[in-house]
Design a protein around this motif. Structure first.
Motif, PDB file in Angstrom:
ATOM      1  N   HIS A   1      65.222 -50.475 127.867  1.00  0.00           N
ATOM      2  CA  HIS A   1      66.148 -49.514 128.458  1.00  0.00           C
ATOM      3  C   HIS A   1      66.182 -48.224 127.638  1.00  0.00           C
ATOM      4  O   HIS A   1      65.700 -48.189 126.510  1.00  0.00           O
ATOM      5  CB  HIS A   1      67.562 -50.110 128.539  1.00  0.00           C
ATOM      6  CG  HIS A   1      68.137 -50.365 127.180  1.00  0.00           C
ATOM      7  ND1 HIS A   1      67.950 -51.540 126.497  1.00  0.00           N
ATOM      8  CD2 HIS A   1      68.882 -49.578 126.366  1.00  0.00           C
ATOM      9  CE1 HIS A   1      68.555 -51.470 125.334  1.00  0.00           C
ATOM     10  NE2 HIS A   1      69.139 -50.289 125.212  1.00  0.00           N
TER      11      HIS A   1
ATOM     12  N   HIS B   1      68.783 -44.525 126.813  1.00  0.00           N
ATOM     13  CA  HIS B   1      70.182 -44.110 126.779  1.00  0.00           C
ATOM     14  C   HIS B   1      70.344 -42.687 127.269  1.00  0.00           C
ATOM     15  O   HIS B   1      69.382 -41.911 127.263  1.00  0.00           O
ATOM     16  CB  HIS B   1      70.725 -44.250 125.354  1.00  0.00           C
ATOM     17  CG  HIS B   1      70.937 -45.678 124.954  1.00  0.00           C
ATOM     18  ND1 HIS B   1      72.069 -46.375 125.278  1.00  0.00           N
ATOM     19  CD2 HIS B   1      70.138 -46.551 124.302  1.00  0.00           C
ATOM     20  CE1 HIS B   1      71.968 -47.616 124.832  1.00  0.00           C
ATOM     21  NE2 HIS B   1      70.801 -47.758 124.234  1.00  0.00           N
TER      22      HIS B   1
ATOM     23  N   MET C   1      69.566 -47.309 118.251  1.00  0.00           N
ATOM     24  CA  MET C   1      68.955 -46.417 119.228  1.00  0.00           C
ATOM     25  C   MET C   1      69.806 -45.161 119.310  1.00  0.00           C
ATOM     26  O   MET C   1      71.012 -45.214 119.131  1.00  0.00           O
ATOM     27  CB  MET C   1      68.921 -47.084 120.619  1.00  0.00           C
ATOM     28  CG  MET C   1      68.017 -48.305 120.686  1.00  0.00           C
ATOM     29  SD  MET C   1      68.185 -49.175 122.257  1.00  0.00           S
ATOM     30  CE  MET C   1      66.946 -48.343 123.226  1.00  0.00           C
TER      31      MET C   1
HETATM   32 CU    CU Z   1      69.946 -49.444 123.595  1.00  0.00          CU
END
Ligand code: CU
Length: 340
Positions: A45, A47, A99
């Motif tokens: 994924h 962000h 992240m």
């Molecule tokens: Cu993440």
């Protein structure tokens, strides 16, 4: 009474239809339990701009018994060729990740891990012994670039480097060397010893209740490490689907197909006749595994954007070069927390 039931069914149908059409042009959304892949999948994924995420994963992987090629074989078979065979190797890995998205298009990632491995052995004479190694592994840094997010689909690519912070000089005492310690074979080393490139391409698709993801990933290694070898490249294709049971719970199924190349070169301090794990002919394989898991997602409240994921995986097949330990169960737990 009958009319009353019809009315309820009609209302429910209209409501779900309205939801469906409302979502039809929407973006792929991370704000649902299956907005993240099964917890064993990395770089699944991205962000939004300014978002930060911290994660902790724990992985337990067990290897037991030996395969010659794709078939289970006996320790006696292994011992016709080698002085010693491993019988079991449980491994535990703690992974800390962060992240950060400097923009909507780019997400940066860093991951450190701590590994503990044990290996039980059987000798030709019938003796048994265990070796152990633990330490911080290789550190991974990566950038993910998002190509698009529309019509409930997302495509993103990851480019990363694995920095050889993990030891390739792990030692332990074995009966033939005690009380002195000797260098441990390849699978017991913590790091790769080389700077490795990691590339991945991920495609995600969501429906109202269901979602799907697929990720192609490769680890490419160059040169040789300080002990005159380099681990094999890795290639994998991971596919998963998830079902959202509630706003905070989803269940997932995953199937991975993969290949690991043979080790190139050899550590001159290891005697390949001694134990199957010290012979580079016994490295590399093709494999498939499948996992079942669930994701919990706090969609509101003070814990909003906290996630917990669990997955249990088993091998479907493993076709080894030479003779190697068989992978058994792999369990992965993880906590993830995102904020702005
Ligand atoms: Cu993440």
């Amino acid at each position: 009474m009958k009319n009353y039931i019809y009315a309820i069914i009609l209302m429910a149908a209209t409501f779900s239809y309205a939801q469906e059409t409302e979502d039809a042009t929407a973006k792929w959304s991370g704000s649902r339990p299956d907005g993240h892949a099964p917890i064993s999948v990395m770089g699944d994924h991205t962000h939004g701009k300014g978002e930060i995420m911290f994660s902790y994963r724990f992985m337990y992987m067990n290897m037991e018994d030996v395969n010659r090629g794709s078939e289970n074989t006996s320790f006696a078979d292994a011992l016709t060729q080698y002085m010693v065979t491993p019988t079991r190797m449980p491994m535990q890995m703690h992974m800390l990740g962060a992240m950060y998205a400097p923009s909507d298009k780019i997400t940066l990632m860093v991951m450190a891990n701590y590994l503990t491995s044990e290996m039980d052995h059987l000798t030709r004479m019938g003796g048994t012994f265990t070796t152990e190694a633990s330490g911080f592994g290789d550190t991974k840094v990566a950038a993910i670039y998002k190509f698009f997010n529309k019509d409930k689909q997302q495509l993103h690519a990851q480019v990363g480097v694995s920095i050889p912070t993990g030891s390739i000089d792990e030692q332990d005492a074995i009966p033939a060397s005690a009380p002195n310690e000797v260098i441990l074979p390849y699978p017991m080393q913590i790091g790769s010893g080389t700077f490795d490139g990691e590339l991945a391409l991920t495609y995600l698709k969501q429906w109202n209740k269901w979602s799907f993801g697929t990720q192609a990933r490769t680890t490419l290694r160059f040169g040789t490490n300080d002990n005159d070898y380099r681990l094999g490249n890795r290639y994998s294709l991971n596919n998963w689907t998830a079902f959202t049971a509630t706003k905070w719970l989803s269940f997932s199924g995953r199937v991975e197909l993969g290949a690991i190349d043979r080790i190139e070169g050899a550590n001159p301090a290891l005697n390949p006749m001694m134990v199957i794990t010290a012979d580079t002919q016994n490295s590399g394989m093709t494999y498939a595994n499948a996992g079942l898991g669930f994701n919990l997602y706090a969609f509101k409240g003070s814990l909003k954007n906290l996630r917990f994921g669990f997955e249990a995986a088993l091998p479907l097949f493993q076709n080894m070069n030479g003779i190697q330990l068989r992978t058994k169960e792999t369990l992965t737990f993880g906590l993830q927390y995102a904020f702005k």
